[in-house]
Design a protein around this motif. Sequence first.
Motif, mmCIF file in Angstrom:
data_model
loop_
_atom_site.group_PDB
_atom_site.id
_atom_site.type_symbol
_atom_site.label_atom_id
_atom_site.label_comp_id
_atom_site.label_asym_id
_atom_site.label_seq_id
_atom_site.Cartn_x
_atom_site.Cartn_y
_atom_site.Cartn_z
ATOM 1 N N THR A 21 0.854 -1.182 0.000
ATOM 2 C CA THR A 21 0.000 0.000 0.000
ATOM 3 C C THR A 21 0.894 1.238 0.000
ATOM 4 O O THR A 21 2.108 1.147 0.227
ATOM 5 C CB THR A 21 -0.893 0.031 1.262
ATOM 6 N N GLU A 22 0.283 2.409 -0.206
ATOM 7 C CA GLU A 22 1.064 3.648 -0.167
ATOM 8 C C GLU A 22 1.692 3.857 1.214
ATOM 9 O O GLU A 22 2.824 4.323 1.320
ATOM 10 C CB GLU A 22 0.203 4.846 -0.559
ATOM 11 N N THR A 23 0.976 3.504 2.264
ATOM 12 C CA THR A 23 1.532 3.639 3.613
ATOM 13 C C THR A 23 2.724 2.708 3.780
ATOM 14 O O THR A 23 3.772 3.122 4.296
ATOM 15 C CB THR A 23 0.459 3.339 4.681
ATOM 16 N N GLN A 24 2.601 1.469 3.334
ATOM 17 C CA GLN A 24 3.713 0.533 3.432
ATOM 18 C C GLN A 24 4.920 1.016 2.629
ATOM 19 O O GLN A 24 6.061 0.904 3.082
ATOM 20 C CB GLN A 24 3.285 -0.861 2.959
ATOM 21 N N LYS A 25 4.673 1.579 1.456
ATOM 22 C CA LYS A 25 5.770 2.127 0.651
ATOM 23 C C LYS A 25 6.443 3.285 1.383
ATOM 24 O O LYS A 25 7.663 3.413 1.362
ATOM 25 C CB LYS A 25 5.264 2.579 -0.715
ATOM 26 N N GLY A 26 5.641 4.136 2.032
ATOM 27 C CA GLY A 26 6.202 5.242 2.807
ATOM 28 C C GLY A 26 7.028 4.745 3.976
ATOM 29 O O GLY A 26 8.091 5.300 4.283
ATOM 30 N N LEU A 27 6.552 3.697 4.638
ATOM 31 C CA LEU A 27 7.316 3.114 5.744
ATOM 32 C C LEU A 27 8.629 2.529 5.242
ATOM 33 O O LEU A 27 9.684 2.700 5.868
ATOM 34 C CB LEU A 27 6.480 2.035 6.452
ATOM 35 N N GLN A 28 8.581 1.860 4.098
ATOM 36 C CA GLN A 28 9.803 1.292 3.524
ATOM 37 C C GLN A 28 10.790 2.400 3.146
ATOM 38 O O GLN A 28 11.981 2.291 3.417
ATOM 39 C CB GLN A 28 9.485 0.431 2.300
ATOM 40 N N ARG A 29 10.289 3.478 2.520
ATOM 41 C CA ARG A 29 11.178 4.600 2.166
ATOM 42 C C ARG A 29 11.833 5.170 3.419
ATOM 43 O O ARG A 29 13.023 5.490 3.420
ATOM 44 C CB ARG A 29 10.402 5.691 1.423
#
Length: 152
Positions: free
Chosen positions: A63-71
Amino acid sequence: MAFAGAGAAVAADHDHDHDHGSMQSAVRLPEACKAASAGKEAMVKDMQAHMSQAMQGMGGQMTETQKGLQRAMMSMNGPMMQGMMAGDPDVAWVCTMIPHHQGAIDMARAALKGADNAESKRLAEKTIGEQEKSIQELVAWLDKNAKKEGNR
């Protein structure tokens, strides 16, 4: 070489207007940390390459949130690895914790973008404030204690 004021610029990065929706990371290692880990750049790059390779391919179904957490995690890893290379154990710990706390701020911001639970949002906001304060304290400690290039 003296590092008086080395952390002032970093602390200023954290005194922004609390734009918690922004995902632009301010993970920057203070000069005292960079100097204390000088000569170990190849080892740091090797560690970063292994970490980056391990994270590859995870983005497809996130998800976009997961991508943000990964970044956020990826942006803190390099500075954390560099910080831990300081010869002085106290400086190494402080230099590792600064990007670690900034990573927590960036993860909280990522969470706020997708959060729909009021308590989760409150906890993310609280995390941001607490971690910004911690970074300021760590930077102040560096300004006071990381006096010589390449401590130990």
